[in-house]
Motif scaffolding. Structure first.
Motif, mmCIF file in Angstrom:
data_model
loop_
_atom_site.group_PDB
_atom_site.id
_atom_site.type_symbol
_atom_site.label_atom_id
_atom_site.label_comp_id
_atom_site.label_asym_id
_atom_site.label_seq_id
_atom_site.Cartn_x
_atom_site.Cartn_y
_atom_site.Cartn_z
ATOM 1 N N GLU A 177 36.928 72.525 18.910
ATOM 2 C CA GLU A 177 35.871 72.772 20.162
ATOM 3 C C GLU A 177 35.869 74.059 20.326
ATOM 4 O O GLU A 177 34.719 74.489 20.640
ATOM 5 N N ALA B 251 45.153 63.949 9.413
ATOM 6 C CA ALA B 251 44.169 63.606 10.476
ATOM 7 C C ALA B 251 43.488 64.825 10.924
ATOM 8 O O ALA B 251 42.047 64.732 11.057
ATOM 9 N N ALA C 221 40.923 65.760 8.533
ATOM 10 C CA ALA C 221 39.507 64.613 8.639
ATOM 11 C C ALA C 221 38.437 65.159 9.818
ATOM 12 O O ALA C 221 37.217 65.063 9.910
ATOM 13 N N LEU C 222 39.032 65.442 10.793
ATOM 14 C CA LEU C 222 38.422 66.112 11.998
ATOM 15 C C LEU C 222 37.679 67.490 11.708
ATOM 16 O O LEU C 222 36.533 67.597 11.806
ATOM 17 N N TRP D 142 36.881 68.471 8.594
ATOM 18 C CA TRP D 142 35.778 68.015 7.576
ATOM 19 C C TRP D 142 34.485 67.649 8.405
ATOM 20 O O TRP D 142 33.284 68.176 8.084
ATOM 21 N N THR D 143 34.821 66.818 9.319
ATOM 22 C CA THR D 143 33.524 66.126 9.955
ATOM 23 C C THR D 143 33.004 67.130 11.012
ATOM 24 O O THR D 143 31.723 67.042 11.435
ATOM 25 N N TYR D 144 33.671 67.971 11.757
ATOM 26 C CA TYR D 144 33.207 69.078 12.605
ATOM 27 C C TYR D 144 32.282 69.992 11.707
ATOM 28 O O TYR D 144 31.217 70.393 11.997
ATOM 29 N N GLN E 146 28.939 67.601 10.767
ATOM 30 C CA GLN E 146 28.060 67.066 11.746
ATOM 31 C C GLN E 146 27.567 68.362 12.464
ATOM 32 O O GLN E 146 26.378 68.522 12.999
ATOM 33 N N PHE E 147 28.464 69.398 12.839
ATOM 34 C CA PHE E 147 28.289 70.591 13.663
ATOM 35 C C PHE E 147 28.077 71.741 13.055
ATOM 36 O O PHE E 147 27.830 72.930 13.492
ATOM 37 N N PRO F 285 32.033 65.312 20.795
ATOM 38 C CA PRO F 285 32.989 65.259 19.826
ATOM 39 C C PRO F 285 34.348 65.094 20.164
ATOM 40 O O PRO F 285 35.049 64.253 19.786
ATOM 41 N N VAL G 120 37.371 62.106 19.759
ATOM 42 C CA VAL G 120 38.850 62.454 19.533
ATOM 43 C C VAL G 120 39.689 61.748 20.397
ATOM 44 O O VAL G 120 40.751 61.047 19.944
ATOM 45 N N GLN G 121 39.375 61.960 21.630
ATOM 46 C CA GLN G 121 40.324 61.334 22.527
ATOM 47 C C GLN G 121 40.218 59.726 22.826
ATOM 48 O O GLN G 121 41.376 59.010 22.653
ATOM 49 N N VAL H 296 40.906 58.600 18.430
ATOM 50 C CA VAL H 296 42.191 59.085 17.589
ATOM 51 C C VAL H 296 43.275 58.807 18.666
ATOM 52 O O VAL H 296 44.290 58.119 18.062
ATOM 53 N N VAL H 297 43.252 59.418 19.666
ATOM 54 C CA VAL H 297 44.279 59.506 20.714
ATOM 55 C C VAL H 297 44.532 57.926 21.098
ATOM 56 O O VAL H 297 45.561 57.391 21.285
ATOM 57 N N PRO I 176 33.935 61.582 5.202
ATOM 58 C CA PRO I 176 33.011 60.993 6.414
ATOM 59 C C PRO I 176 31.918 62.322 6.816
ATOM 60 O O PRO I 176 32.402 63.302 6.514
ATOM 61 N N SER J 43 30.353 62.006 9.719
ATOM 62 C CA SER J 43 30.402 62.359 11.207
ATOM 63 C C SER J 43 31.775 62.463 11.812
ATOM 64 O O SER J 43 32.785 62.020 11.188
ATOM 65 N N VAL J 44 31.874 63.063 13.105
ATOM 66 C CA VAL J 44 33.004 62.898 13.805
ATOM 67 C C VAL J 44 33.623 61.453 13.902
ATOM 68 O O VAL J 44 34.736 61.204 13.942
ATOM 69 N N GLY K 268 33.199 59.098 11.797
ATOM 70 C CA GLY K 268 33.804 58.625 10.557
ATOM 71 C C GLY K 268 35.215 59.169 10.338
ATOM 72 O O GLY K 268 36.249 58.786 10.006
ATOM 73 N N GLY K 269 35.267 60.438 10.901
ATOM 74 C CA GLY K 269 36.458 61.197 10.981
ATOM 75 C C GLY K 269 37.417 60.713 11.911
ATOM 76 O O GLY K 269 38.767 60.890 11.575
ATOM 77 N N SER K 270 36.966 60.229 12.861
ATOM 78 C CA SER K 270 38.021 59.727 13.962
ATOM 79 C C SER K 270 38.561 58.296 13.308
ATOM 80 O O SER K 270 39.743 58.151 13.649
ATOM 81 N N ALA L 27 39.026 57.970 9.818
ATOM 82 C CA ALA L 27 39.754 58.453 8.907
ATOM 83 C C ALA L 27 41.107 59.011 9.404
ATOM 84 O O ALA L 27 42.448 58.669 8.982
ATOM 85 N N ALA L 28 40.878 59.939 10.618
ATOM 86 C CA ALA L 28 42.177 60.211 11.023
ATOM 87 C C ALA L 28 42.916 59.273 11.619
ATOM 88 O O ALA L 28 44.274 59.282 11.487
#
Lengths: 303, 303
Positions: A99, A144, A147-148, A150-152, A155-156, B83, B87-88, B91-92, B134, B136-137, B139-141, B143-144
């Motif tokens: 972030e 994990a 994976a985040l 990779w997608t950041y 996507q961004f 994003p 994550v929150q 994933v969390v 993945p 997108s975040v 999809g990443g979420s 996978a994570a």
């Protein structure tokens, strides 16, 4: 104004060495950790990886160019009975760095991943693109985080790279490490007797080689991959490590029983051709040189 | 005393259907979501997935047997510019469910993963054991979350299964769905004109088939895998979907331009032989039956 490289985990084995290497290059660094000084007395900004406001306060005070994210619970033996802390520090901590990189449009984020992300491997040499089967929540936290990351990127467009480091040893390592045990025992005139490891392979990585891999990742033109493995280029048993320690310290008296380390993964040899080809990484420390440097450091501290 | 099945996301498409299916079996359910009632007026326990104390309060009030974890940001189109919320919540939120399962020694945790975890796929049929890429975040979420789930199982023996659901449609879906658009347009006497999709494949999964897969996962004797893919067994273009909608609603006037959905992944056909073999899952809804059930539901709500 030249902006700063943020180094997380600045009190730790790798973060401290990264910070010193960057400063030796004359670069501006802001190093954070939970404490205000390194063991050697270098100043740190005390900032928890999960303290979001404080992270942005650091970014406001020290305009940032890039991040080398070394801060984490640093192995499956840490916080073993508190997996949620592993999630918070390692996964959410990495999400917080992503972030920062996204919001402040940083040039690059380099993430210290770990070969623990692989867990059980197929036959070697093991390339980066295999299904990950980590055996510990620590390894899972690295998978994990990747994976985040990779997608950041997808996507961004956050320009983030993950380097999967193998077992790091050398000057500065004070946590669990069989090489340190062997050296300290030899220096103290004690025998080393281990209930495992004679035939157990580990891929040691000298801390200075780990630093070199991370700095190459920091400065490379955007490479074709997002994830690379870095090892020291060797694949030896702990029994063979004992033999190298005896060459460095002839007084060493080392005997190991057979069998795997009960808290480490059984890994095949990792393929480091991708990081060599794309980032120009070559391990500089053979095991004897590396162990000698570690023994010198331990002896100097003991003396 | 029979203990409860905790269903998260109880106000959502899948969670609500899971809850109703479990109650129809005469089982005790506690369903949580951010709100206190479903759209149909069923009571929910208002509890955020990231509110740890409240989750444990729910577990104290309703002794738990197992969890079906449906609660999440439910697609790459949700929270697209936030994003960290992905994550929150995803994933969390899943880590919190894993902790509930670990601490309270639950019998099983079933996690709604997504085929978005695959991202770019190799040639099909695509088995579960491929490297995840993945896009997108979101999809990443997923996978994570799977990485954490996998390692909670490996390190702590938490009996958790992930089911990667493909694109869910059918009664209850009110968010973005091209089938719903086509049905609503036909019922309202409007033409449907889409700027993409004539030749774009999607693997639709009827919500009742998704529920069936999750309930099979809830009750199966521990299967040989931890991660399964569930689709509706079809692999059709949105153009072909339009033809099926016209068979169900002859008044439909549908025309699509070629090209992929700009916010969806390009997926090859997923192999669902593993979930069929190990969990006894067979999709029951062919597309025409499924679309008819969805059209009936939409017509009843509009009437």
């Amino acid at each position: 104004m030249e902006r700063h490289i943020l180094v997380t985990g600045g009190a730790g084995l790798i973060g401290n060495a990264v910070r010193c290497a960057l400063e030796a290059q004359g670069r501006k660094v802001v190093a954070i950790d939970l404490v205000e000084r390194t063991r050697e007395g270098l100043p740190l900004v005390a900032c928890d990886l999960t303290d979001i406001h404080r992270l942005h306060a650091v970014a406001a005070e020290y305009p940032l160019d890039a991040v080398i994210h070394c801060g984490a619970h640093s192995g499956p033996m840490v916080a073993r009975d508190n997996p949620y802390s592993m999630v918070q520090v390692n996964v959410v901590g990495t999400a917080n760095m992503l972030e920062l990189a996204r919001i402040h449009q940083l040039r690059r984020l380099v993430f210290c991943s770990s070969t623990s992300a692989y867990g059980d491997t197929p036959e070697g040499p093991v390339p980066e693109d295999v299904v990950l089967r980590p055996t510990s929540v620590y390894g899972g936290s690295k998978a994990a985080s990747e994976a985040l990351l990779w997608t950041y990127w997808r996507q961004f467009g956050v320009d983030a790279l993950a380097i999967r480091l193998s077992w790091v040893y050398g000057p500065g390592r004070t946590t669990d490490c069989v090489i340190r045990t062997m050296i300290e025992d030899a220096l103290a005139g004690r025998p080393t007797r281990l209930p495992f490891g004679q035939d157990f392979h580990r891929q040691f990585l000298h801390v200075e080689d780990a630093v070199a891999a991370l700095l190459l990742a920091l400065d490379a033109t955007p490479p074709p991959r997002r994830i690379y493995t870095a090892t020291g280029g060797t694949y030896v048993t702990l029994g063979e490590i004992g033999e190298v320690v005896k060459r460095v310290l002839p007084q060493a008296d080392i005997a190991l029983a057979p069998g795997p380390d009960p808290v480490d993964e059984v890994h095949r040899r990792f393929d480091i051709s991708a990081i060599s080809r794309d980032l120009g990484y070559t391990p500089r420390f053979d095991l004897e040189t590396g162990i000698r440097s570690y023994a010198d450091w331990i002896a100097a501290r003991a003396g």
